[in-house]
Write an enzyme that holds these catalytic residues in place. Structure first.
Site, PDB file in Angstrom:
ATOM      1  CB  CYS A 133     128.790 -14.913 -23.050  1.00 42.98           C
ATOM      2  SG  CYS A 133     129.529 -16.350 -23.814  1.00 42.98           S
ATOM      3  CB  CYS A 136     128.165 -18.629 -21.693  1.00 44.98           C
ATOM      4  SG  CYS A 136     129.785 -17.681 -22.540  1.00 44.98           S
ATOM      5  CG  ASP A 137     124.963 -16.938 -20.282  1.00 47.57           C
ATOM      6  OD1 ASP A 137     125.222 -17.838 -19.565  1.00 47.57           O
ATOM      7  OD2 ASP A 137     125.455 -15.734 -19.965  1.00 47.57           O
TER       8      ASP A 137
END
Ligand code: NDP
Length: 311
Positions: A133, A136-137
């Site tokens: 992701c 997200c990261d």
């Protein structure tokens, strides 16, 4: 007992809920405890959902769908379905912390899950340099060197997004041609921070506590080489989430839930399926939403016939 329960909170689930709620079925939508909103929650800008000419962020689009479903009387439950029994007329659904539910009809719209490479150390270093992701990261990889695996739209989107943070983004693809749409390819290829590594498979992951690099194997010659990396983003597609219904509902050879023709009807009366869980081909937010509509209309038909039969 409820008339209708919808499992899943992506575009298919919420659209089914909007239609079913407007038809006065007061559906319960079980949205999952941590992944509510589905795949679009991990997306940045959605540019191809009609009605948003300037684009819309994936999470914002899902918030709007949820609010629209609630506005017409959908009850949204943030919990995980742990097991189902769909084999009798009364459909049973168990959840992680909210107990058991019964319904006359169910719309199953559980979407799909990230595919893994299936190589050693992938799970061990997940969250330690290996990710599925970018939104997200990506933030953790400022000024780093990273790679994205895959040749589809997801890989192009992730690679392009990650150039906001990383100094260098390799795209590793097992073929010499991308599967991604032309607009996404062109955007990635025009980005100076992105370099393509063709005809290569990631066959090994190294790093003790965090990822330090990968082993690449040429899909043409079989030669291997090492590539030093700080991060590896895997974007190689998704698999339909069907584990809850294995042994109960018929699947297709591709592993999606089998439905009758263009309908959402599964082999079990009263069980309807919609979205990515039935679609091995198109897998768009718009097609999933349309599929949710079909399921709501099919369920409405079924429930009306059931009510007539009991008159
Ligand atoms: P796709 O199935 O389209 O692409 C997966 C890619 O990963 C392919 O290039 C495939 O290779 C590769 N791959 C699959 N398995 C492996 C493996 N084990 N090892 C290495 N490589 C592998 O998935 P996407 O997630 O990219 O896209 C899914 C759908 O979502 C598509 O319909 C896409 O259009 C859509 N989408 C649209 C977006 C947008 O329009 N903004 C953004 C993201 C997704 P190969 O080519 O060799 O098969």
């Amino acid at each position: 007992m409820r008339q209708l329960i919808i499992i899943g909170s992506g575009p298919a689930g919420y659209t089914a809920a909007i239609y079913a709620a407007r038809a006065n079925f007061a559906p319960l939508l079980i949205a999952s405890s941590v992944e509510a909103g589905g795949e679009l929650m991990n997306t940045t800008e959605v540019e191809n959902f009609p009605g948003f000419p300037e684009g819309i962020m994936g999470p914002d689009l899902m918030d709007k769908m949820r609010d629209q479903a609630i506005r017409f009387g959908t009850e949204v439950l943030l919990d995980d379905v742990t097991s189902v029994d769909f084999r009798s007329d009364i459909k049973k659904i168990s959840t992680g912390s909210s107990g058991d539910f019964e319904a006359q009809a169910v719309i199953f719209a559980t979407g799909s899950a990230y595919r893994k490479l299936g190589i050693p150390d992938e799970d061990r270093l997940s969250g330690h340099g290996v990710s599925w992701c970018a939104t997200c990261d990506g933030f953790f990889f400022r000024q780093k060197t990273i790679a994205v695996v895959g040749g589809g739209d997801s890989a192009m989107e992730e690679a392009t997004f990650l150039t906001k943070f990383a100094d260098k983004v390799f795209v590793i693809h097992r073929k010499d041609k991308l599967r991604a749409s032309k607009i996404m390819q062109d955007r990635a290829m025009a980005n100076e921070k992105i370099e393509f590594i063709w005809n290569s498979a990631v066959t090994g992951i190294s790093g003790a506590d965090a990822l330090t690099g990968v082993t690449l194997t040429s899909t043409v010659t079989g030669d291997t080489s090492e590539l030093a990396l700080d991060g590896l983003f895997i974007a190689i597609g998704n698999d339909p989430r069907t584990h809850l219904v294995h042994g109960q509902i018929d699947l297709t050879p591709e592993g999606t839930i089998a439905v009758s023709g263009r309908s959402s009807r599964t082999n079990l009366a009263g069980i309807f399926a919609a979205g990515d869980v039935i679609d091995p081909t198109y897998r768009q937010a718009v097609t999933a939403a349309a599929s949710g509509t079909v399921a709501a209309l099919d369920a409405e038909h079924f429930l009306s016939a059931l009510a007539d039969a009991h008159k």
